[in-house]
Write an enzyme that holds these catalytic residues in place. Structure first.
Site, PDB file in Angstrom:
ATOM      1  CG  ASN A  88      -1.904  -1.133   1.213  1.00 23.71           C
ATOM      2  OD1 ASN A  88      -2.462  -1.453   0.168  1.00 23.71           O
ATOM      3  ND2 ASN A  88      -2.125  -1.773   2.358  1.00 23.71           N
ATOM      4  CD  GLU A  96      -4.028   1.334   9.068  1.00 26.06           C
ATOM      5  OE1 GLU A  96      -3.512   0.440   9.756  1.00 26.06           O
ATOM      6  OE2 GLU A  96      -5.257   1.497   8.951  1.00 26.06           O
ATOM      7  CG  HIS A 101       4.210  -2.641   5.344  1.00 29.12           C
ATOM      8  ND1 HIS A 101       4.363  -1.301   5.604  1.00 29.12           N
ATOM      9  CD2 HIS A 101       2.877  -2.865   5.307  1.00 29.12           C
ATOM     10  CE1 HIS A 101       3.177  -0.744   5.730  1.00 29.12           C
ATOM     11  NE2 HIS A 101       2.252  -1.673   5.542  1.00 29.12           N
TER      12      HIS A 101
HETATM   13  P1  AMP Z   1      -0.678  -0.931   5.919  1.00 31.02           P
HETATM   14  O1  AMP Z   1      -2.116  -0.550   6.072  1.00 31.02           O
HETATM   15  O2  AMP Z   1      -0.361  -1.489   4.566  1.00 31.02           O
HETATM   16  O3  AMP Z   1       0.259   0.177   6.331  1.00 31.02           O
HETATM   17  O4  AMP Z   1      -0.466  -2.139   6.900  1.00 31.02           O
HETATM   18  C1  AMP Z   1       0.084  -2.025   8.170  1.00 31.02           C
HETATM   19  C2  AMP Z   1       0.025  -3.406   8.774  1.00 31.02           C
HETATM   20  O5  AMP Z   1       0.927  -3.472   9.874  1.00 31.02           O
HETATM   21  C3  AMP Z   1      -1.348  -3.806   9.292  1.00 31.02           C
HETATM   22  O6  AMP Z   1      -1.780  -4.992   8.630  1.00 31.02           O
HETATM   23  C4  AMP Z   1      -1.126  -4.011  10.786  1.00 31.02           C
HETATM   24  O7  AMP Z   1      -1.898  -5.054  11.315  1.00 31.02           O
HETATM   25  C5  AMP Z   1       0.365  -4.317  10.835  1.00 31.02           C
HETATM   26  N1  AMP Z   1       1.030  -4.010  12.093  1.00 31.02           N
HETATM   27  C6  AMP Z   1       1.026  -2.842  12.769  1.00 31.02           C
HETATM   28  N2  AMP Z   1       1.778  -2.918  13.878  1.00 31.02           N
HETATM   29  C7  AMP Z   1       2.292  -4.186  13.889  1.00 31.02           C
HETATM   30  C8  AMP Z   1       3.147  -4.889  14.785  1.00 31.02           C
HETATM   31  N3  AMP Z   1       3.643  -4.324  15.893  1.00 31.02           N
HETATM   32  N4  AMP Z   1       3.475  -6.173  14.491  1.00 31.02           N
HETATM   33  C9  AMP Z   1       2.973  -6.756  13.379  1.00 31.02           C
HETATM   34  N5  AMP Z   1       2.164  -6.130  12.494  1.00 31.02           N
HETATM   35  C10 AMP Z   1       1.816  -4.868  12.753  1.00 31.02           C
END
Ligand code: AMP
Length: 117
Positions: A88, A96, A101
């Site tokens: 994303n 987010e 990632h």
């Molecule tokens: P995005 O919306 O593409 O930025 O995805 C961010 C992702 O990071 C989400 O799927 C969250 O569930 C994941 N996330 C956030 N904090 C953590 C964490 N501490 N450990 C593992 N995943 C995380």
């Protein structure tokens, strides 16, 4: 300088995470809020906030992210059925955490690529 996110702390193992793979270029760990039976995040060890910030020097890490995604999918036994890789970018992409990632999502039929509006 871009601001570090929680993902930098995961790479340095300063906070708990289910790290499933790590090498000199990338780290992979289970998503804390899985959207499917397999939901792994694969990230470059170097902080790149968004895909908009990518340069040619990042190509080894970005390539490794794909290789590691393929390896993890094979290990989880989801390669033949298939899965989805998602990166994303910014607000419209739903990003987010501002450390690039790649979501590796699979283990069930995922339906159409985009939610129907
Ligand atoms: P995005 O919306 O593409 O930025 O995805 C961010 C992702 O990071 C989400 O799927 C969250 O569930 C994941 N996330 C956030 N904090 C953590 C964490 N501490 N450990 C593992 N995943 C995380």
């Amino acid at each position: 300088m871009a601001e570090e996110t929680i993902f930098s702390k995961i790479i340095r193992r300063e906070i708990p995470a289910d790290i499933v793979y790590q090498d000199e270029l990338v780290t992979a760990f289970s998503d804390i809020s899985p959207q499917a039976p397999t939901h792994v995040l694969i990230i470059p060890n170097v902080l790149i906030p968004t895909i908009n910030d990518v340069t040619a020097e990042h190509e080894p890490a970005l390539g490794r992210m794909i290789t590691v995604a393929s390896q993890i999918a094979a290990e989880r036994g989801i390669a033949d059925d298939g899965y989805r890789l998602i990166i994303n970018c910014n607000q419209h992409g739903g990003q987010e955490v501002f450390h690039i990632h790649m979501h590796l999502v699979g283990g069930k039929p995922l339906g159409r690529m985009l939610a129907q509006q």
